[in-house]
Scaffold this motif. Structure first.
Motif, PDB file in Angstrom:
ATOM      1  N   THR A  34     -13.961  30.819  30.879  1.00 47.29           N
ATOM      2  CA  THR A  34     -13.379  31.059  29.562  1.00 47.29           C
ATOM      3  C   THR A  34     -12.930  32.509  29.464  1.00 47.29           C
ATOM      4  O   THR A  34     -13.351  33.370  30.238  1.00 47.29           O
ATOM      5  CB  THR A  34     -14.394  30.792  28.433  1.00 47.29           C
ATOM      6  OG1 THR A  34     -15.616  31.507  28.712  1.00 47.29           O
ATOM      7  CG2 THR A  34     -14.694  29.322  28.288  1.00 47.29           C
TER       8      THR A  34
ATOM      9  N   GLU B  47     -16.064  25.696  27.135  1.00 49.68           N
ATOM     10  CA  GLU B  47     -14.775  25.174  27.607  1.00 49.68           C
ATOM     11  C   GLU B  47     -14.754  23.661  27.769  1.00 49.68           C
ATOM     12  O   GLU B  47     -13.684  23.049  27.918  1.00 49.68           O
ATOM     13  CB  GLU B  47     -14.383  25.834  28.940  1.00 49.68           C
ATOM     14  CG  GLU B  47     -15.235  25.442  30.136  1.00 49.68           C
ATOM     15  CD  GLU B  47     -16.459  26.327  30.329  1.00 49.68           C
ATOM     16  OE1 GLU B  47     -16.997  26.350  31.438  1.00 49.68           O
ATOM     17  OE2 GLU B  47     -16.859  27.008  29.360  1.00 49.68           O
TER      18      GLU B  47
ATOM     19  N   GLU C  12     -10.398  35.126  24.131  1.00 49.83           N
ATOM     20  CA  GLU C  12      -9.508  34.437  23.202  1.00 49.83           C
ATOM     21  C   GLU C  12      -9.878  32.966  23.083  1.00 49.83           C
ATOM     22  O   GLU C  12      -9.904  32.406  21.978  1.00 49.83           O
ATOM     23  CB  GLU C  12      -8.055  34.574  23.653  1.00 49.83           C
ATOM     24  CG  GLU C  12      -7.056  33.920  22.712  1.00 49.83           C
ATOM     25  CD  GLU C  12      -5.622  34.048  23.178  1.00 49.83           C
ATOM     26  OE1 GLU C  12      -4.733  33.514  22.476  1.00 49.83           O
ATOM     27  OE2 GLU C  12      -5.390  34.659  24.238  1.00 49.83           O
ATOM     28  N   GLU C  13     -10.182  32.339  24.211  1.00 45.49           N
ATOM     29  CA  GLU C  13     -10.562  30.924  24.188  1.00 45.49           C
ATOM     30  C   GLU C  13     -11.881  30.721  23.458  1.00 45.49           C
ATOM     31  O   GLU C  13     -12.064  29.740  22.735  1.00 45.49           O
ATOM     32  CB  GLU C  13     -10.646  30.394  25.620  1.00 45.49           C
ATOM     33  CG  GLU C  13      -9.290  30.277  26.293  1.00 45.49           C
ATOM     34  CD  GLU C  13      -9.384  30.063  27.788  1.00 45.49           C
ATOM     35  OE1 GLU C  13      -8.374  29.628  28.385  1.00 45.49           O
ATOM     36  OE2 GLU C  13     -10.449  30.339  28.384  1.00 45.49           O
TER      37      GLU C  13
ATOM     38  N   LYS D 295     -11.217  30.891  19.747  1.00 47.96           N
ATOM     39  CA  LYS D 295     -10.583  29.670  19.254  1.00 47.96           C
ATOM     40  C   LYS D 295     -11.584  28.534  19.151  1.00 47.96           C
ATOM     41  O   LYS D 295     -11.578  27.776  18.168  1.00 47.96           O
ATOM     42  CB  LYS D 295      -9.428  29.283  20.192  1.00 47.96           C
ATOM     43  CG  LYS D 295      -8.205  30.169  20.064  1.00 47.96           C
ATOM     44  CD  LYS D 295      -7.098  29.707  21.005  1.00 47.96           C
ATOM     45  CE  LYS D 295      -5.853  30.570  20.859  1.00 47.96           C
ATOM     46  NZ  LYS D 295      -4.778  30.168  21.816  1.00 47.96           N
ATOM     47  N   GLN D 296     -12.451  28.399  20.150  1.00 49.15           N
ATOM     48  CA  GLN D 296     -13.419  27.294  20.128  1.00 49.15           C
ATOM     49  C   GLN D 296     -14.425  27.474  18.996  1.00 49.15           C
ATOM     50  O   GLN D 296     -14.749  26.515  18.282  1.00 49.15           O
ATOM     51  CB  GLN D 296     -14.145  27.213  21.478  1.00 49.15           C
ATOM     52  CG  GLN D 296     -15.037  26.001  21.651  1.00 49.15           C
ATOM     53  CD  GLN D 296     -14.266  24.707  21.711  1.00 49.15           C
ATOM     54  OE1 GLN D 296     -13.811  24.204  20.670  1.00 49.15           O
ATOM     55  NE2 GLN D 296     -14.111  24.155  22.908  1.00 49.15           N
TER      56      GLN D 296
END
Length: 447
Positions: free
Chosen positions: A276, A237, A279-280, A283-284
């Motif tokens: 986190t 994150e 989904e995050e 994406k990362q």
């Protein structure tokens, strides 16, 4: 006086050990790897998980027997275990002459001197003390690579982790100090610099009011002699666009990131105190691979966290299968007293933790085999680590391999190579987590 220094646990602990060795050398002490030749033993302990704690205690007990028998003049316990269990060590292992806490490494020489005089005690400093630094250290990794500890402590307070209580809050080491250390290491022959901290991505936020890891990387990349700069322990994150851009553009920065995610089920991540969601994370990871197509991603997971259902585990299994991490380690959850997770209901049986760990690692083995097949025929730059006795085969690492945790590249060579040499290698085969290849120039000569 000969000192045997035993360093346990992580590479951050090793960096502390090397600093203490440097401080002791300045005072005229010599060092040995043989307990029979040692007058003094210092154990830099670890207590991050149960196995590490048990290893630290076992080593201290073994050294205590030598102290009891009169074969040692001094026994000192340093590091995390001595920070966390000061009273218990004093009570259960009275042969320990001195205890040195995690913020008091600079006191190691005083601790030794006073223990030799018979007045050894407890050496502790406030955990928010600025991190100890040493101008000279003794590199114990062979001299061609070294760990550069860029910060101490952690502010994340994950529910399973004791680190904030034994290492304190996050404190960055000033950039000019790190530059000076890195220049000295490069002058001494270090070719690969590995940045470590409990979390590297937050570097500088406490000192400079913003995350400064990209700037630090750019400064280090200008140091003559360094060939590779590797980053470990990046919380997903906290990875910024600027950091990704710096990794992509700086030739010396390895296209390698260690991003410990610990799990992929949102409910487990929440119970862990992670910041986190799945989904995050997706994406990362997608952003990293899009911006740096050849990036090697390593992660670590915890199996059997309190309350992890079979559905949670299956969700994690699917995530690992879909993400296809290049490198992955799994650790069964270890209950640690004084952490929030230790008090959580629905603790998982050890056999279930280990079974889930094994299933994930079996899946990862298949992923690694597929990825190894993709490497066949590729030409990679590799750093020589050593030579196999009586064979013309050298042990090497590529940018995809961090020392001690990843695999190796075994290189057939028709000429002598030295540790620390960088060579071009053509990958010809693979075995489990390791690759096999031959010097590209040799193949050209034989074609």
């Amino acid at each position: 006086m000969n000192i045997l220094f035993v360093s346990l646990g992580c590479d951050k602990n090793l960096a502390d050990t090397e600093m203490m060795l440097g401080l002791l050398r300045k005072k005229g002490y010599t060092f040995t790897d043989d307990e029979e030749q040692a007058d003094i033993v210092i154990v830099n302990t670890c207590c991050f998980i149960g196995d590490a704690k048990e290893e630290s205690i076992q080593i201290l007990l073994e050294m205590a027997e030598l102290r009891k028998a009169g074969r040692l003049k001094v026994l000192i316990a340093a590091g995390c275990l001595s920070q966390r269990y000061q009273e218990e060590i004093r009570r259960e292992i009275p042969e320990v002459d001195a205890l040195v806490g995690t913020a008091a490494q600079e006191d190691i020489a005083v601790a030794v001197e006073e223990a030799l005089e018979g007045s050894g005690g407890n050496y502790y400093r406030d955990l928010d003390t600025p991190p100890a630094v040493c101008g000279e250290r003794i590199v114990t990794t062979g001299g061609h690579y070294a760990f550069l500890k860029i910060a101490e402590g952690c502010d994340k307070h994950c529910t399973y982790c004791i680190i904030p209580k034994v290492r304190g809050s996050y404190r960055s080491i000033p950039m000019e100090v790190l530059e000076a250390q890195a220049k000295k290491l490069a002058e001494d022959g270090v070719r690969e610099l590995i940045l470590v901290a409990q979390e590297t991505t937050l570097y500088g936020a406490d000192l400079y009011g913003k995350k400064c890891l990209p700037e630090l990387l750019r400064r280090l990349a200008r140091i003559d002699g360094l060939k590779w700069i590797r980053i470990l322990y990046c919380y997903p994150e906290e990875i910024t666009e600027e950091l990704i851009k710096t990794i992509a553009e700086e030739p010396k920065v390895c296209h390698y990131l260690d991003i410990p995610i610990q799990h992929a089920s949102d409910q487990v991540l929440k119970r862990m105190g992670r910041h986190t969601t799945q989904e995050e994370l997706r994406k990362q990871i997608g952003r990293l691979r899009e911006r740096i197509p050849d990036i090697c991603l390593r992660t670590t997971l915890i199996s059997g966290f309190p309350g992890e259902t079979q559905e949670d585990f299956e969700e994690l299994y699917r995530f690992v299968n879909e993400m296809e991490f290049d490198r992955l380690g799994v650790f069964p959850y270890s209950r640690e007293e004084d952490t929030a997770a230790d008090l959580m209901p629905e603790q998982i049986a050890q056999e279930i933790k280990e079974c889930r760990r094994d299933e994930l690692m079996e899946l990862q083995q298949a992923i690694v085999c597929d990825k190894a097949d993709e490497m066949l025929g590729q030409e990679l730059t590799a750093m020589i680590e050593g030579k196999i006795a009586n064979e013309d085969v050298y042990v090497a690492r590529t940018y995809r391999d961090a020392p001690n945790v990843d695999g190796y590249l075994f290189v057939s060579a028709g000429r002598n190579l030295e540790t620390g040499d960088f060579v071009k290698v053509l990958v010809t085969d693979s075995r489990e987590y390791d690759l096999i290849g031959e010097l590209a120039e040799d193949r050209e000569d034989n074609s």
